[in-house]
Every structure is written in C-alpha cells, then in structure tokens.
Design an enzyme around this catalytic site. Sequence first.
Site, PDB file in Angstrom:
ATOM      1  N   ASP A 135       4.395 -18.638   4.193  1.00 26.49           N
ATOM      2  CA  ASP A 135       4.940 -19.600   3.237  1.00 26.49           C
ATOM      3  C   ASP A 135       4.530 -19.272   1.801  1.00 26.49           C
ATOM      4  O   ASP A 135       3.414 -18.811   1.552  1.00 26.49           O
ATOM      5  CB  ASP A 135       4.410 -20.992   3.629  1.00 26.49           C
ATOM      6  CG  ASP A 135       5.058 -22.125   2.869  1.00 26.49           C
ATOM      7  OD1 ASP A 135       6.219 -21.975   2.450  1.00 26.49           O
ATOM      8  OD2 ASP A 135       4.409 -23.179   2.712  1.00 26.49           O
ATOM      9  N   ASP A 156       4.092 -30.200   5.319  1.00 30.55           N
ATOM     10  CA  ASP A 156       2.702 -29.792   5.106  1.00 30.55           C
ATOM     11  C   ASP A 156       1.832 -30.987   4.736  1.00 30.55           C
ATOM     12  O   ASP A 156       0.916 -31.355   5.467  1.00 30.55           O
ATOM     13  CB  ASP A 156       2.633 -28.717   4.023  1.00 30.55           C
ATOM     14  CG  ASP A 156       1.216 -28.199   3.788  1.00 30.55           C
ATOM     15  OD1 ASP A 156       0.352 -28.398   4.666  1.00 30.55           O
ATOM     16  OD2 ASP A 156       0.970 -27.586   2.732  1.00 30.55           O
TER      17      ASP A 156
END
Length: 362
Positions: free
Chosen positions: A112, A292
């Site tokens: 990411d 997240d």
Amino acid sequence: MGIFDELNLPAGVLYGDDVLKLFQYAREKQFAIPACNVTSSSTAVAALEAARDQKAPIILQTSQGGAAFFAGKGIKDSAEKREASVAGAIAAAHYIRSIAPIYGIPVVLHTDHCAKKLLPWLDGMLEEDEKFFKANGVPLFSSHMIDLSEEPVEENISTCVKYLKRMAPMKQWLEMEIGITGGEEDGVDNSEVDNASLYTQPEDIWQIEEAFRPISPYFSIAAGFGNVHGVYAPGNVKLHPELLGKHQAYVSEKLGGKDKKPVFFVFHGGSGSSKEEYREAISNGVVKVNVDTDLQWSYLVGIRDYILNNIDYLRSQVGNPEGPNKPNKKKYDPRVWIREGEKTMKARVEEALKDFNAAGTV
C-alpha cells in the site's frame, strides 16, 4: 454459484490472470473487496478469519510503516535502502502465502501507498518478486501500489509506466493514485491540500488508460472524489462517487463505447463514509476499498475492554480477588488478550464485507 464455481479460482493467494478475473467478476457483480492493512500475523489472521466466515475474498496489504513494524521496530529502515520495510514485507508475504490456503478463500497480497520517497522499498520488493518468479512462475506479491498523487501528473504517469513495464512480464497488478486523497495516513500527510485537488478529472483517467493499456491489463486507479484519510464523523467528508460514473462514461466513449465500465477503480480514505456512498462508488466500478483506520481502532477495542474487565487479575502475576496466592497466568497470556483484539477486528472486517456486497460471493 460463486467465485470458485464460476471462475475456477484456487484458495490462497492469487496472481496474474486470476487477480484480473476476480476484479472483473467484482465489477460485473457490483461488489468490492476490502483491502485490510495488516501489521502482524495477528491482524492478518483476523482478516482471513472474517473473510472465511463470510465466504468472501479478501485483500491483505502492508504499508511501508506496517512492513517495517512486521520486521521489528528495533531494525533500522534507512531512506536509501528501506531494509526493514523490505524485509518485513517479504516476511509478511511468505507468512500469508503459507497460511492463506487453509482459510479456503481467494486472497490478494498487496502493498500500500508507496510515495516517491519510498520507491526504494518498492525496488527491493520487486527484486524479490523477480527472484520468486524465476523460481516459481509467479511473483511473491499479487500487486503493488504506487502513490505519486502529490507529483505532477506527467511524472506520476511516466514513473508508473516504468514500473508497469517491469511488472508486466510477471502479470503483476499495479494500483496507482491520481488526485490527492486528503488527510494523513502512515506518514503521507495531505491535510493542507486545496479541496480542488481532491477531485480527479476524466481527462486524467483517460491519460492513464491510454498509457497503461498497451503495456498490461493488470492495473487499477485510485481516483480522488473527495476522499480523506483519517477519522471523521459521518457527514463531515463530502464525497462525490457519481464522478466515477462520469469517468467510466468518458473512457468508455474513448474506447468505442462497447464496455460501459472499462476502469477498475479503488476507494481510498473511506472512514466516516456511509453505506450508500460505498455502494454508489461500487456501482461505478470500485472493486477495492481500503480499510485501515477503522481496523486499528477495532483491534484496540477488544484488548482495551479485556484489560478493563480483568484489571484486578492483571496487577500482578500472583494474587487476585479469588485469593492472595491465586496465579494470573491464564489472564495475562498474550494468546488470550491478543485474541480479544482479533475478535473485534474480525467483526469490523465482516461488517465491511457485508457493506461492500462481498459477503457470500465465494
């Protein structure tokens, strides 16, 4: 009928054409796959367990900071080589590859938010991908994400093209970002950017498609439509997921109009978004949604509540309300309290799978 029956995909980590088939199926059936940031074996299994129980695919991803944490905070992570984050990402990948098949679901193994200053991290991972590919016929990671949204558009695209050419022989997926996602996440701080920068233009999407398509079909775009990283109350972030539909129409027309949704979109910065906003974005071609911040909080909740509810058993190794000589080992064993964090994180991942229409698709 579901993913296994219709697509003939294996359980475990997917690569190349299997990733493409999964995202095509998601776009067609109008669901998106949560991409869960993991920082440890514990957070990884919480997400895998949620996907297994909801009969859904899952994406597990490590950020640079998360990968460095996986290696250990005591290891230096220099700006020139990113030794810890490279080693941590590789360790996480091997761990996830090893256990994913026993959960019986398709898994995409992703990295990411690689900003410009973090490209040495990507370089190190790609070196390992190429070694792994030479030995096994697939790369170590399913996909990587490059985030050059803070850079000029031309530099963003040309740099991504360079990396896509390197990844294409391995049929490795590339996610790129165009249009800034506001807020702050894992060291990338866009909290002071002008609001106009939060909205990607259709011409930019077409410029990417035009540059990438001759190289590889394995790519997706994180476009800005008002997204903001971080924690915000519902209603405080002004999203415009309808813009993604306009981008699809623009690119479709450029390609001749046969495919009405030719772009694979990714949704970043979704904390505080409503279920309706998620689903409108998904209807416009979003196949991956990053999760997240909410997972960090949910993991803490289980551990916090366990400690608060058992505090009189956690003040010392021996001695509790049941007696001064009673041992407390069964209460402070890390396998007990860490598991409580896994349970609450699992519940939040299950909620995301349902919200994104992914539950029951396997």
